[in-house]
Design an enzyme around this catalytic site. Structure first.
Site, short mmCIF file in Angstrom:
data_model
loop_
_atom_site.label_atom_id
_atom_site.label_comp_id
_atom_site.label_asym_id
_atom_site.label_seq_id
_atom_site.Cartn_x
_atom_site.Cartn_y
_atom_site.Cartn_z
N ARG A 1 122.87 31.16 66.22
CA ARG A 1 121.55 30.63 66.65
C ARG A 1 120.86 29.86 65.51
O ARG A 1 120.02 29.00 65.75
CB ARG A 1 120.65 31.80 67.06
CG ARG A 1 121.16 32.62 68.23
CD ARG A 1 120.40 33.95 68.32
NE ARG A 1 120.59 34.72 67.08
CZ ARG A 1 119.90 35.84 66.80
NH1 ARG A 1 118.98 36.30 67.63
NH2 ARG A 1 120.11 36.49 65.68
N GLN B 1 96.80 34.95 48.59
CA GLN B 1 96.57 33.73 49.38
C GLN B 1 97.88 33.00 49.56
O GLN B 1 98.69 32.95 48.62
CB GLN B 1 95.56 32.83 48.64
CG GLN B 1 95.21 31.52 49.32
CD GLN B 1 94.13 30.75 48.58
OE1 GLN B 1 93.08 31.32 48.25
NE2 GLN B 1 94.38 29.47 48.30
N ARG C 1 102.38 16.13 43.11
CA ARG C 1 101.16 16.97 43.09
C ARG C 1 101.22 17.79 41.80
O ARG C 1 102.13 18.59 41.62
CB ARG C 1 101.12 17.89 44.31
CG ARG C 1 101.02 17.15 45.65
CD ARG C 1 101.10 18.10 46.81
NE ARG C 1 101.15 17.44 48.10
CZ ARG C 1 100.09 17.40 48.94
NH1 ARG C 1 98.94 17.96 48.60
NH2 ARG C 1 100.20 16.79 50.12
N HIS D 1 98.95 21.33 37.83
CA HIS D 1 97.71 22.07 38.08
C HIS D 1 97.81 23.51 37.61
O HIS D 1 98.89 24.11 37.59
CB HIS D 1 97.39 22.08 39.58
CG HIS D 1 97.26 20.73 40.17
ND1 HIS D 1 97.46 20.47 41.50
CD2 HIS D 1 96.97 19.51 39.61
CE1 HIS D 1 97.29 19.18 41.73
NE2 HIS D 1 97.00 18.57 40.60
N LYS E 1 102.21 31.97 40.85
CA LYS E 1 102.59 31.27 42.08
C LYS E 1 104.05 31.54 42.41
O LYS E 1 104.90 31.56 41.51
CB LYS E 1 102.40 29.75 41.93
CG LYS E 1 100.96 29.36 41.68
CD LYS E 1 100.81 27.90 41.34
CE LYS E 1 99.35 27.60 41.02
NZ LYS E 1 99.18 26.24 40.46
N TYR F 1 103.45 28.30 49.23
CA TYR F 1 103.44 29.15 48.03
C TYR F 1 102.34 30.20 48.08
O TYR F 1 101.26 29.96 48.60
CB TYR F 1 103.36 28.31 46.75
CG TYR F 1 102.30 27.26 46.69
CD1 TYR F 1 102.39 26.10 47.44
CD2 TYR F 1 101.22 27.41 45.85
CE1 TYR F 1 101.43 25.11 47.36
CE2 TYR F 1 100.25 26.43 45.76
CZ TYR F 1 100.36 25.30 46.52
OH TYR F 1 99.41 24.32 46.43
N ASP G 1 89.72 25.06 38.58
CA ASP G 1 90.94 24.31 38.91
C ASP G 1 91.08 23.17 37.92
O ASP G 1 90.23 22.28 37.87
CB ASP G 1 90.80 23.78 40.36
CG ASP G 1 92.08 23.19 40.90
OD1 ASP G 1 92.00 22.39 41.85
OD2 ASP G 1 93.16 23.50 40.33
N ASP H 1 94.77 13.40 40.21
CA ASP H 1 95.97 13.59 39.38
C ASP H 1 96.25 12.41 38.46
O ASP H 1 97.15 12.47 37.64
CB ASP H 1 97.18 13.91 40.27
CG ASP H 1 97.12 15.34 40.80
OD1 ASP H 1 97.89 15.66 41.71
OD2 ASP H 1 96.28 16.13 40.30
C1 LIG Z 1 94.60 24.28 45.84
C2 LIG Z 1 93.61 24.35 46.97
C3 LIG Z 1 93.03 23.21 47.50
N1 LIG Z 1 92.14 23.32 48.53
C4 LIG Z 1 91.56 22.11 49.10
C5 LIG Z 1 90.85 21.22 48.08
C6 LIG Z 1 91.05 19.83 48.62
O1 LIG Z 1 90.05 19.54 49.57
C7 LIG Z 1 92.39 19.91 49.35
C8 LIG Z 1 93.55 19.36 48.55
O2 LIG Z 1 93.52 19.99 47.28
P1 LIG Z 1 94.41 19.42 46.10
O3 LIG Z 1 94.34 17.93 46.07
O4 LIG Z 1 94.06 20.19 44.85
O5 LIG Z 1 95.87 19.86 46.60
P2 LIG Z 1 97.22 19.71 45.73
O6 LIG Z 1 97.24 18.45 44.95
O7 LIG Z 1 98.34 20.00 46.67
O8 LIG Z 1 97.08 20.91 44.68
C9 LIG Z 1 98.02 21.96 44.59
O9 LIG Z 1 99.16 21.39 44.03
C10 LIG Z 1 99.81 22.04 42.98
C11 LIG Z 1 101.28 21.82 43.17
C12 LIG Z 1 99.48 23.43 42.73
O10 LIG Z 1 100.25 24.18 42.11
C13 LIG Z 1 98.18 23.97 43.12
O11 LIG Z 1 98.35 25.14 43.87
C14 LIG Z 1 97.31 23.06 43.86
O12 LIG Z 1 96.45 22.53 42.88
O13 LIG Z 1 92.61 21.31 49.61
C15 LIG Z 1 91.79 24.55 49.08
O14 LIG Z 1 90.96 24.63 50.02
N2 LIG Z 1 92.35 25.68 48.56
C16 LIG Z 1 93.25 25.64 47.53
O15 LIG Z 1 93.74 26.71 47.11
#
Ligand SMILES: Cc1cn([C@H]2C[C@H](O)[C@@H](COP(=O)(O)OP(=O)(O)O[C@H]3O[C@H](C)C(=O)[C@H](O)[C@H]3O)O2)c(=O)[nH]c1=O
Length: 185
Positions: free
Chosen positions: A24, A47, A60, A63, A73, A133, A144, A171
């Site tokens: 399957r 989380q 991405r 961070h 993580k 993750y 952050d 970024d």
């Molecule tokens: C990280 C995070 C973001 N957000 C919101 C904030 C922004 O409105 C939106 C996108 O956030 P961001 O641009 O920071 O997402 P990524 O660029 O994917 O960031 C992540 O990417 C790298 C790989 C990482 O290891 C981190 O966990 C995390 O920073 O989601 C949330 O509501 N909760 C959260 O825990």
């Protein structure tokens, strides 16, 4: 049922759960607290995050969150493929500024454990890649922070030409390692 392997930076580990395949498809216990504890990884995750990146070369990172929201993580890929990067930013670490690069994919089913004290990022190597993750502390926007993915001092080979990567505005503006405040000892 999982395998745990150290990487060149021992605190960063590759964890590979067993996939039970049959006609399957497959079944896999992708996270089991008791297996992690038995492997000496006594983390409690609070989380789950899930991101989807449509374009190859979406980057991405790098961070991390500072105390009191510093996060361990556990990263995995359920669709597509990434090059996952963890950079040691613990000021007194013998591997300070060094990184681990591991391919995670739907195919290899590997997970990367990125501990507190590391900046984390990835670049997608296939379109429509989905990354899930677990984190050991909740999102703390005021805590952050980021590290410049293209800092020459890090020497990261992202495998995608840096003028082709897809980035958030955020970024594009992170400090280089030499200018990063001392968040972790
Ligand atoms: C990280 C995070 C973001 N957000 C919101 C904030 C922004 O409105 C939106 C996108 O956030 P961001 O641009 O920071 O997402 P990524 O660029 O994917 O960031 C992540 O990417 C790298 C790989 C990482 O290891 C981190 O966990 C995390 O920073 O989601 C949330 O509501 N909760 C959260 O825990």
């Amino acid at each position: 049922m999982l395998s745990v392997e150290p990487t060149a930076i021992p605190d960063v580990k590759v964890i590979t759960p067993k996939k039970h395949g049959d006609h399957r498809g497959f079944f896999s216990e992708v996270y089991k607290q008791s297996d992690m504890t038995a492997a000496g990884i006594g983390l409690v995750f609070v989380q789950d995050n899930h991101s989807r990146s449509a374009t190859v070369g979406t980057l991405r990172g790098l961070h991390f969150q500072s105390a009191p929201f510093a996060q361990d993580k556990l990263v995995r890929v359920t669709k597509g493929r990434i090059l996952d990067i963890a950079v040691d930013i613990r000021a007194s670490s013998p591997t300070f500024g060094q990184h681990v690069a591991v391919e995670l994919s739907e195919e290899n089913w590997r997970q990367l454990l990125v501990p507190v004290g590391f900046a984390h990022g990835f670049v997608t190597l296939e379109p429509d890649t989905e990354v899930l993750y677990k984190v050991s502390a909740p999102y703390g926007p005021a805590n952050d922070h980021g590290l410049a993915f293209d800092d020459p001092a890090l020497g990261i080979d992202w495998r995608i030409p840096l003028d082709k990567v897809v980035l958030s505005d955020k970024d594009r503006k992170h400090p280089r390692l030499a200018d990063l405040p001392r968040y972790f000892d």
